[in-house]
Design an enzyme around this catalytic site. Structure first.
Site, short mmCIF file in Angstrom:
data_model
loop_
_atom_site.label_atom_id
_atom_site.label_comp_id
_atom_site.label_asym_id
_atom_site.label_seq_id
_atom_site.Cartn_x
_atom_site.Cartn_y
_atom_site.Cartn_z
N LYS A 41 -8.64 -2.95 -12.19
CA LYS A 41 -7.38 -3.53 -11.73
C LYS A 41 -7.47 -5.05 -11.78
O LYS A 41 -8.43 -5.64 -11.29
CB LYS A 41 -7.15 -3.09 -10.28
N ARG A 90 3.12 2.90 6.38
CA ARG A 90 4.33 2.09 6.47
C ARG A 90 5.58 2.95 6.54
O ARG A 90 6.52 2.65 7.26
CB ARG A 90 4.45 1.16 5.26
N SER A 127 0.94 -6.12 -0.73
CA SER A 127 0.36 -7.29 -1.42
C SER A 127 1.02 -7.49 -2.78
O SER A 127 1.25 -8.63 -3.21
CB SER A 127 -1.14 -7.10 -1.61
#
Ligand code: PNS
Length: 158
Positions: A41, A90, A127
């Protein structure tokens, strides 16, 4: 000693992460924040930069240790003698993915996963969205600690 791990990429740490880490630190003797080394990544900050930021912004809690890991999280837990993982949830959209990972991790190792509901103030925050907004000049102050805000702006300015 009651120890737990808060794992993630933390590229970079946000106020949403900090909220979970801070609340977890009140429940355990030691919280190990584990930063994933993921060579596949592309990241904005190096693992060491992320660790430095995490150390600086979690210093006040007094019982946080920041480490890096690669490979399976449960192997890291075994090496460190950590019996449980804390994850922030979340929204329902996080749930399928997190449930599968929790069940696989338990199946592989017996390591438990505990879910903590995110403060609604940060339930929209990630992020990757944060980096997108900052990259195009949007205002992300209040979503990340001041130090991270400063470093984010410097890094994106190039
Ligand atoms: O902040 P992120 O990127 O959502 O964090 C994800 C993380 C690091 C918690 C997760 O990808 C992880 O645990 N990776 C390590 C590899 C692993 O153990 N995978 C679980 C297979 S069930």
């Amino acid at each position: 000693m009651r120890r737990v791990v808060c794992p993630g990429s933390f590229d970079p740490v946000t106020n949403g992460h900090l909220d979970i880490i801070g609340r977890t630190s009140r429940l355990y003797d030691e919280v190990v924040v584990a930063v994933l080394i993921n060579i596949e990544k592309r990241s904005l900050f190096t693992v060491d930069e992320r660790i430095e930021m995490l150390q600086a912004v979690t210093k006040e809690y007094g019982n946080i240790r920041v480490e890096k890991f690669h490979g399976l999280l449960v192997d890291f837990c075994r090496q460190q003698g950590i019996p449980a993982i804390v994850k922030g949830l979340r929204a329902v959209s996080d749930f399928d993915y997190e449930l599968q990972m929790a069940q696989l991790n338990y199946r592989m190792s017996g390591v438990e996963t505990l879910f903590m509901s995110t403060n609604p103030e940060y339930s929209f925050l990630s992020s990757s969205r944060l980096k997108e907004i900052a990259r195009y000049g949007g205002d992300v102050s209040g979503l990340v600690p001041d130090l991270v805000h400063q470093l984010l702006i410097e890094r994106l300015r190039g």
